[in-house]
Design a protein around this motif. Structure first.
Motif, PDB file in Angstrom:
ATOM      1  N   SER A 107      51.287  48.302  36.402  1.00  0.00           N
ATOM      2  CA  SER A 107      51.814  47.253  35.727  1.00  0.00           C
ATOM      3  C   SER A 107      52.529  45.867  36.351  1.00  0.00           C
ATOM      4  CB  SER A 107      52.891  47.866  34.671  1.00  0.00           C
ATOM      5  OG  SER A 107      52.518  48.834  33.861  1.00  0.00           O
ATOM      6  N   GLY A 108      52.404  44.854  35.899  1.00  0.00           N
ATOM      7  CA  GLY A 108      52.666  43.689  36.797  1.00  0.00           C
ATOM      8  C   GLY A 108      51.732  43.193  37.930  1.00  0.00           C
ATOM      9  N   LYS A 109      50.615  44.022  38.065  1.00  0.00           N
ATOM     10  CA  LYS A 109      49.714  43.762  39.257  1.00  0.00           C
ATOM     11  C   LYS A 109      48.558  42.728  38.521  1.00  0.00           C
ATOM     12  CE  LYS A 109      51.687  45.760  42.583  1.00  0.00           C
ATOM     13  NZ  LYS A 109      51.174  47.095  43.135  1.00  0.00           N
ATOM     14  N   ILE A 110      47.914  42.015  39.408  1.00  0.00           N
ATOM     15  CA  ILE A 110      46.807  41.076  38.981  1.00  0.00           C
ATOM     16  C   ILE A 110      45.740  41.627  39.883  1.00  0.00           C
ATOM     17  CG2 ILE A 110      45.930  38.990  38.955  1.00  0.00           C
ATOM     18  CD1 ILE A 110      48.779  37.898  38.563  1.00  0.00           C
ATOM     19  N   ALA A 111      44.757  42.109  39.388  1.00  0.00           N
ATOM     20  CA  ALA A 111      43.527  42.391  40.352  1.00  0.00           C
ATOM     21  C   ALA A 111      42.252  41.705  40.003  1.00  0.00           C
ATOM     22  CB  ALA A 111      43.106  43.791  39.915  1.00  0.00           C
ATOM     23  N   LEU A 112      41.630  40.927  41.227  1.00  0.00           N
ATOM     24  CA  LEU A 112      40.570  40.431  41.078  1.00  0.00           C
ATOM     25  C   LEU A 112      39.252  41.109  41.918  1.00  0.00           C
ATOM     26  CD1 LEU A 112      39.949  36.696  41.879  1.00  0.00           C
ATOM     27  CD2 LEU A 112      38.314  38.388  42.824  1.00  0.00           C
ATOM     28  N   ASP A 118      47.327  40.045  43.218  1.00  0.00           N
ATOM     29  CA  ASP A 118      47.915  41.225  44.277  1.00  0.00           C
ATOM     30  C   ASP A 118      47.055  42.084  44.668  1.00  0.00           C
ATOM     31  OD1 ASP A 118      50.684  40.703  43.146  1.00  0.00           O
ATOM     32  OD2 ASP A 118      50.089  41.158  41.154  1.00  0.00           O
ATOM     33  N   ILE A 119      45.736  42.449  43.839  1.00  0.00           N
ATOM     34  CA  ILE A 119      44.757  43.276  44.375  1.00  0.00           C
ATOM     35  C   ILE A 119      43.409  42.595  44.573  1.00  0.00           C
ATOM     36  CG2 ILE A 119      43.634  45.410  44.219  1.00  0.00           C
ATOM     37  CD1 ILE A 119      45.887  46.281  42.463  1.00  0.00           C
ATOM     38  N   VAL A 120      42.845  42.565  45.465  1.00  0.00           N
ATOM     39  CA  VAL A 120      41.470  41.938  45.718  1.00  0.00           C
ATOM     40  C   VAL A 120      40.618  42.854  46.220  1.00  0.00           C
ATOM     41  CG1 VAL A 120      39.904  40.100  46.763  1.00  0.00           C
ATOM     42  CG2 VAL A 120      42.396  39.470  45.738  1.00  0.00           C
ATOM     43  N   VAL A 121      39.491  43.147  45.497  1.00  0.00           N
ATOM     44  CA  VAL A 121      38.466  44.357  45.808  1.00  0.00           C
ATOM     45  C   VAL A 121      37.290  43.430  46.306  1.00  0.00           C
ATOM     46  CG1 VAL A 121      37.216  46.232  45.038  1.00  0.00           C
ATOM     47  CG2 VAL A 121      39.559  45.772  44.421  1.00  0.00           C
ATOM     48  N   ASN A 122      36.641  43.368  47.403  1.00  0.00           N
ATOM     49  CA  ASN A 122      35.441  42.894  47.985  1.00  0.00           C
ATOM     50  C   ASN A 122      34.386  43.903  47.669  1.00  0.00           C
ATOM     51  OD1 ASN A 122      35.863  40.110  49.153  1.00  0.00           O
ATOM     52  ND2 ASN A 122      37.334  41.400  50.699  1.00  0.00           N
ATOM     53  N   ASN A 123      33.758  43.892  46.539  1.00  0.00           N
ATOM     54  CA  ASN A 123      33.039  44.672  45.992  1.00  0.00           C
ATOM     55  C   ASN A 123      31.315  43.921  45.833  1.00  0.00           C
ATOM     56  OD1 ASN A 123      31.691  47.154  44.115  1.00  0.00           O
ATOM     57  ND2 ASN A 123      31.514  45.237  42.808  1.00  0.00           N
ATOM     58  N   GLU A 157      45.620  33.485  51.253  1.00  0.00           N
ATOM     59  CA  GLU A 157      46.254  32.287  51.081  1.00  0.00           C
ATOM     60  C   GLU A 157      47.138  32.431  49.774  1.00  0.00           C
ATOM     61  OE1 GLU A 157      45.380  27.555  50.224  1.00  0.00           O
ATOM     62  OE2 GLU A 157      43.683  29.139  50.106  1.00  0.00           O
ATOM     63  N   VAL A 158      46.621  33.022  48.776  1.00  0.00           N
ATOM     64  CA  VAL A 158      47.451  33.291  47.515  1.00  0.00           C
ATOM     65  C   VAL A 158      48.493  34.142  47.745  1.00  0.00           C
ATOM     66  CG1 VAL A 158      47.477  34.019  45.081  1.00  0.00           C
ATOM     67  CG2 VAL A 158      45.662  32.486  45.996  1.00  0.00           C
ATOM     68  N   MET A 159      48.328  35.355  48.494  1.00  0.00           N
ATOM     69  CA  MET A 159      49.356  36.137  48.606  1.00  0.00           C
ATOM     70  C   MET A 159      50.399  35.769  49.482  1.00  0.00           C
ATOM     71  SD  MET A 159      46.906  39.649  49.097  1.00  0.00           S
ATOM     72  CE  MET A 159      45.945  40.273  47.502  1.00  0.00           C
ATOM     73  N   ARG A 160      50.147  34.957  50.431  1.00  0.00           N
ATOM     74  CA  ARG A 160      51.134  34.254  51.374  1.00  0.00           C
ATOM     75  C   ARG A 160      52.090  33.321  50.514  1.00  0.00           C
ATOM     76  NH1 ARG A 160      47.624  33.348  56.704  1.00  0.00           N
ATOM     77  NH2 ARG A 160      48.112  35.107  57.947  1.00  0.00           N
ATOM     78  N   LYS A 161      51.536  32.589  49.515  1.00  0.00           N
ATOM     79  CA  LYS A 161      52.340  31.878  48.646  1.00  0.00           C
ATOM     80  C   LYS A 161      53.111  32.333  47.700  1.00  0.00           C
ATOM     81  CE  LYS A 161      48.860  27.916  47.620  1.00  0.00           C
ATOM     82  NZ  LYS A 161      48.175  27.261  46.549  1.00  0.00           N
ATOM     83  N   GLN A 162      52.774  33.778  47.331  1.00  0.00           N
ATOM     84  CA  GLN A 162      53.705  34.695  46.417  1.00  0.00           C
ATOM     85  C   GLN A 162      54.607  35.174  47.513  1.00  0.00           C
ATOM     86  OE1 GLN A 162      50.457  35.990  43.015  1.00  0.00           O
ATOM     87  NE2 GLN A 162      50.644  37.158  44.914  1.00  0.00           N
ATOM     88  N   GLY A 163      54.376  35.550  48.652  1.00  0.00           N
ATOM     89  CA  GLY A 163      55.405  36.372  49.531  1.00  0.00           C
ATOM     90  C   GLY A 163      55.812  37.724  48.942  1.00  0.00           C
ATOM     91  N   ILE A 164      55.067  38.448  48.273  1.00  0.00           N
ATOM     92  CA  ILE A 164      55.403  39.839  47.904  1.00  0.00           C
ATOM     93  C   ILE A 164      54.338  40.971  48.134  1.00  0.00           C
ATOM     94  CG2 ILE A 164      56.729  39.070  45.789  1.00  0.00           C
ATOM     95  CD1 ILE A 164      54.396  39.279  44.189  1.00  0.00           C
ATOM     96  N   GLY A 198      50.638  42.582  49.050  1.00  0.00           N
ATOM     97  CA  GLY A 198      49.217  42.758  48.291  1.00  0.00           C
ATOM     98  C   GLY A 198      48.337  43.802  48.988  1.00  0.00           C
ATOM     99  N   ASP A 199      47.335  43.769  48.253  1.00  0.00           N
ATOM    100  CA  ASP A 199      46.239  44.862  48.513  1.00  0.00           C
ATOM    101  C   ASP A 199      44.869  44.067  48.864  1.00  0.00           C
ATOM    102  OD1 ASP A 199      47.002  47.825  49.109  1.00  0.00           O
ATOM    103  OD2 ASP A 199      48.077  46.753  47.330  1.00  0.00           O
ATOM    104  N   ILE A 200      44.208  44.264  49.526  1.00  0.00           N
ATOM    105  CA  ILE A 200      42.775  43.781  49.801  1.00  0.00           C
ATOM    106  C   ILE A 200      41.840  45.219  50.128  1.00  0.00           C
ATOM    107  CG2 ILE A 200      41.007  42.523  51.044  1.00  0.00           C
ATOM    108  CD1 ILE A 200      43.142  40.434  51.713  1.00  0.00           C
ATOM    109  N   LEU A 201      40.889  45.302  49.346  1.00  0.00           N
ATOM    110  CA  LEU A 201      39.841  46.582  49.526  1.00  0.00           C
ATOM    111  C   LEU A 201      38.543  46.130  49.648  1.00  0.00           C
ATOM    112  CD1 LEU A 201      41.366  48.959  46.527  1.00  0.00           C
ATOM    113  CD2 LEU A 201      41.551  49.241  49.248  1.00  0.00           C
TER     114      LEU A 201
END
Length: 701
Positions: free
Chosen positions: A438-443, A520-525, A562-569, A571-574
């Motif tokens: 909840s509250g997470k954004i995944a691309l 918050d979550i980026v998956v290189n799939n 770049e986006v995660m640094r703007k947020q400063g909270i 994140g996850d890269i998978l």
């Protein structure tokens, strides 16, 4: 009969109503859905409707009067019978003998349960007595912008008297509850023959002997209010004092750049999802001379206030300000957020009572950027979007009230008593526990099918909003439609994405930030497979593999960071890699080399961004054949040829060679991804998780 209205929608279908004739509850639901379909009449989740019918008492068999009324929560536009509360009318009236005064309002809500007729019906709302004490068969309580504009005007009572010639009553502002129901009853007794009652700063009650009479009466009253406002716009001068600044043209692009920074500030307490709108009504307000005067006043209607907080945050940031340096931008905006949190804390400390719940999140819900638009942030996308709709309602109210008189908002103590009402707190405590994402954004790249779509479905089911993308427009459209039907319009968004193009990637990340506030979550799939002996492997094959798998992972990860640094909270890269990153097999030089590069790229990036709480991990699948474009083409033929079997035998061949003798499915990979991002492995980065059924050659050493 066909009614003609200009400012509201007449939706009554006589043929449809005729099918429901004789069933007053069905007609109540029909009327409610029509009213809820027009946001000019009431907000999402706001207002309530009722009907009173004769029904047999289940204990005595004798006829009794029963009131069906919209229960706690829910929305008129989508109301069903399960959303209604059914109560004995005589028992509700008998509660007058138990009422001990304003200090004991809340105890009456518990007594409503002793009045329930249908034990399977919805829990009664605080507005139940307001309907019960009006003697009409059908009653509507709505929050129309046009009516609230008059109700929130400084001399609203006098305007109502003159506008309706004494046919509408007036009850001054009071928090909803049992006593307000008694006041409505008293107002009607003192003004027999009236067709409705205005609630100061709040809304409107109208009624009729039939569902249709109530519906038309409601529309006619609101139509007259809207006509009156229209007649008066401009008489006192330009709307909102006239335009102070002009809107810029590239508003969406500007908003997408700033949204992650704002989301980071707003997520200091609870992680939030964002929404952006540059609706013309918003722009007229935020670009006006009266913005600084009206914005701090907050809203008047309790429904508006509960969704939008005590007041918005107005950014003192030029619409064309330099957004290229996130660090400098944060330093510029930080004082405004600190001041807002201090204001909210002071508001809480000044207004709190001995039994008030603890202070809630002090961050703003509504953020106004003059010249650009409005951002709203909340626990999920629907709540953020609805908050924006409510603030637009508030803008409409301020616009109307200022045109005919002077806008007045709720006193701060009254606003606090609603926001921190113990009944509201109890309702919040009854809400389901948030899901892990909840509250997470995944691309997820390549999420229109196969592994990518399975990951998106898993993350969606665990509470995240997902940004679908693919380089295949038809496949993406199909996935988007599937997710829309399964999860609703607020749970996902989409954009075409070519992972080999930095421009395409930037466009997709901007669209994600505009839709949800950041990522918050980026998956290189996204992937491709080419299986050929070295003699047949071309330079073009090699370049294509490395462009999609290696360069694509690099470019997408670069945009994500770049986006995660703007947020400063954090994140996850998978990275979806492969057992081929460590296992040597025949006819696989190009693909295996690219996968090895992906794997080491995972470790290298993890080492670089770890101090910023950005975790980078990999999942290594093997032979995930179901719903895969890769396995639909030459790759399957190539692997079958390498192993001396047929394409049809491949799934069983791969399963048989594993230690667990299992076929690997897209859902298995999705579960592994969730293991990394679901909260239990927040201190894990640079790691690999094999999901291959057990291939000993692929064990990490």
């Amino acid at each position: 009969m066909t009614e003609t209205f200009k400012h509201v929608s007449y939706l009554w279908d006589e043929a449809k109503a005729a099918e429901l004739a004789g069933d007053e509850v069905a007609l109540l639901i029909y009327r409610s859905n029509l009213l809820g379909a027009d946001l000019r009449l009431t907000n999402y989740g706001g207002g309530n409707t009722s009907c009173k019918v004769a029904a047999p008492d289940p204990l005595t068999g004798e006829p009794t009067r029963v009131m069906w009324v919209k229960g706690s929560g829910g929305d008129l536009g989508t109301l069903k019978k399960s959303g209604l509360a059914a109560l004995y009318l005589d028992r509700l009236h008998a509660l007058k003998n138990r009422y001990r005064g304003l200090e004991f309002e809340d105890e009456m809500v518990e007594l409503f349960n002793h009045c329930i007729y249908d034990l399977d019906s919805k829990a009664p709302s605080i507005d139940t007595p307001l309907h019960a004490f009006l003697p009409f068969n059908h009653v509507d309580h709505l929050h129309p912008d046009a009516a609230i504009a008059i109700a929130a005007a400084k001399d609203g009572e006098q305007i109502v008297k003159e506008l309706f010639g004494g046919t509408l009553g007036w009850v001054p502002w009071q928090r909803p509850g049992f006593d307000l129901g008694l006041q409505l009853e008293r107002c009607l007794a003192e003004n027999p023959g009236i067709r409705g009652i205005f609630l100061g700063s709040h809304g409107l009650f109208t009624w009729g002997d039939t569902a249709y009479e109530s519906y038309v009466n409601t529309l006619e009253v609101i139509e007259r209010c809207a006509e009156y406002l229209e007649e008066n716009y401009g008489k006192k001068g330009p709307v909102f004092g006239g335009q102070r600044i002009l809107s810029i043209d590239n508003r969406a692009a500007r908003a997408s750049r700033l949204a992650p920074v704002l989301r980071g500030f707003c997520s200091s307490y609870v992680q939030m999802i964002g929404h952006f709108t540059d609706d013309e009504r918003v722009l007229q307000f935020i670009n006006s001379h009266d913005l600084d005067k009206l914005a701090p006043l907050g809203t008047s209607c309790p429904d508006h206030f509960l969704r939008t907080k005590i007041q918005p945050l107005v950014l003192e940031l030029a619409p064309d300000a330099d957004l290229s340096d996130p660090k400098a931008l944060k330093e510029t905006l930080a004082p405004a957020f600190e001041a807002y949190r201090a204001m909210y804390t002071e508001y809480y400390q000044t207004c709190k009572r001995a039994n008030s719940p603890a202070m809630r999140d002090p961050n703003p819900v509504v953020i106004l950027w003059p010249g650009v638009g409005m951002f709203t942030f909340a626990k999920d996308k629907q709540t953020a979007r609805v908050a924006a709709e409510f603030y637009i309602n508030a803008i409409n109210v301020m616009r109307g009230a200022e045109a005919i008189s002077e806008y007045t908002s709720l006193p701060r103590q009254e606003a606090f008593d609603i926001e921190y009402w113990l009944l509201e707190e109890a309702k919040l405590q009854r809400m389901p526990k948030p899901k892990p994402l909840s509250g997470k954004i995944a691309l997820i790249t390549g999420s229109a099918g196969g592994i990518g779509k399975a990951i998106a479905r898993k993350f969606q089911a665990e509470g995240a909003v997902v940004f679908l993308n693919d380089n295949d427009a038809d496949r993406l459209a199909g996935a988007r439609e599937e997710f829309l039907k399964a999860y609703g319009k607020d749970a996902s968004s989409s954009e075409l994405l070519d992972v080999t193009s930095a421009e395409s990637i930037a466009k997709a990340f901007d669209a994600c930030a505009l839709a949800f506030g950041g990522v918050d979550i980026v998956v290189n799939n996204a992937g491709i497979s080419i299986s050929k002996p070295i003699a047949d492997h071309t330079e073009k094959d090699w370049d294509l593999l490395f462009d999609i798998l290696v360069k694509g992972q690099f470019l997408v990860s670069q945009a994500a960071v770049e986006v995660m640094r703007k947020q400063g909270i954090g994140g996850d890269i998978l990275n979806i890699v492969s057992k081929n990153a460590v296992v040597s097999g025949p006819n696989n030089l190009g693909y295996g080399s690219a996968k090895s590069a992906q794997a080491h790229g995972t470790r290298l990036l993890a080492a670089e961004v770890g101090p910023e709480k950005i975790r980078v991990n990999m999942v290594n699948p093997d032979a995930v054949i179901a719903d895969s474009k890769i396995w639909a083409g030459a790759w399957a033929e190539g692997r079958a040829k390498a192993y001396g079997i047929t394409v049809e035998e491949l799934p069983f061949y791969y399963a048989k060679r594993t230690l667990l003798n299992e076929v690997i499915l897209p859902d298995d990979i999705a579960n592994a991804c969730f293991a990394f991002v679901g909260g239990l492995l927040n201190k894990s980065t640079g790691n690999a998780l094999n999901v291959d059924g057990g291939v000993a050659m692929g064990f990490y050493r």
